[in-house]
Design a protein around this motif. Sequence first.
Motif, short mmCIF file in Angstrom:
data_model
loop_
_atom_site.label_atom_id
_atom_site.label_comp_id
_atom_site.label_asym_id
_atom_site.label_seq_id
_atom_site.Cartn_x
_atom_site.Cartn_y
_atom_site.Cartn_z
N LEU A 1 0.82 -1.21 0.00
CA LEU A 1 0.00 0.00 0.00
C LEU A 1 0.86 1.27 0.00
CD1 LEU A 1 -2.85 -0.92 2.49
CD2 LEU A 1 -3.00 -0.71 0.02
N MET B 1 0.72 4.39 -2.55
CA MET B 1 0.51 5.75 -2.04
C MET B 1 1.66 6.68 -2.41
SD MET B 1 -2.39 6.27 -0.75
CE MET B 1 -2.07 7.85 -0.01
N THR B 2 2.87 6.12 -2.53
CA THR B 2 4.01 6.94 -2.93
C THR B 2 3.79 7.54 -4.31
OG1 THR B 2 5.50 5.60 -1.59
CG2 THR B 2 6.50 6.91 -3.33
N VAL C 1 0.92 8.14 -5.72
CA VAL C 1 -0.13 9.14 -5.61
C VAL C 1 0.43 10.44 -5.04
CG1 VAL C 1 -2.30 9.72 -4.46
CG2 VAL C 1 -1.97 7.44 -5.41
N LEU C 2 1.23 10.35 -4.01
CA LEU C 2 1.79 11.54 -3.38
C LEU C 2 2.80 12.24 -4.28
CD1 LEU C 2 2.23 10.24 0.27
CD2 LEU C 2 0.51 11.84 -0.59
N LEU D 1 -3.65 13.36 -2.98
CA LEU D 1 -3.81 12.63 -1.75
C LEU D 1 -5.04 11.73 -1.91
CD1 LEU D 1 -2.87 12.25 1.19
CD2 LEU D 1 -4.51 13.99 1.83
N ASP D 2 -4.87 10.44 -1.65
CA ASP D 2 -5.96 9.49 -1.84
C ASP D 2 -6.24 8.81 -0.51
OD1 ASP D 2 -7.82 7.74 -2.75
OD2 ASP D 2 -6.46 6.56 -3.99
N VAL E 1 -7.73 4.44 -0.11
CA VAL E 1 -6.93 3.22 -0.21
C VAL E 1 -7.39 2.18 0.81
CG1 VAL E 1 -4.60 2.31 0.06
CG2 VAL E 1 -4.95 4.43 -1.15
#
Length: 118
Positions: free
Chosen positions: A52, A56-57, A59-60, A65-66, A69
């Motif tokens: 995860l 997320m990396t 996305v960032l 920002l999500d 998840v």
Amino acid sequence: MPRVRKIFKQREFRTFLFLVLLFVVVGFINSDYFSLQNIDKSLKSSLIYMVLAVGMTFVLLTGNLDISVGGTLGLSAAVCGTILRDGGNILLAVITAILIGAVIGFINGFGVIKLKIS
């Protein structure tokens, strides 16, 4: 020499030193802490969070920002578990969970890129 002092003043370096010190102290308190079995269990239990974190990396890095998840993970896991509970094939369950995550990720990405939803 000033470069070394600058490194030691950085918050990230101090945090890393604290983490190393914490590992050493816990290792002295509990002799089984550095055993291969414990390291194996720790890595296996944190594997899903590592996967995860990689997602997320990305996305960032795009400046977004999500927060969906966790919900996507929960839905995928619930569907996978339901398929397995009902006697389904493990390969089918895993592929279905991955496809659910991919479809939800595609919908989120479409919303961010085309619809300009933050």
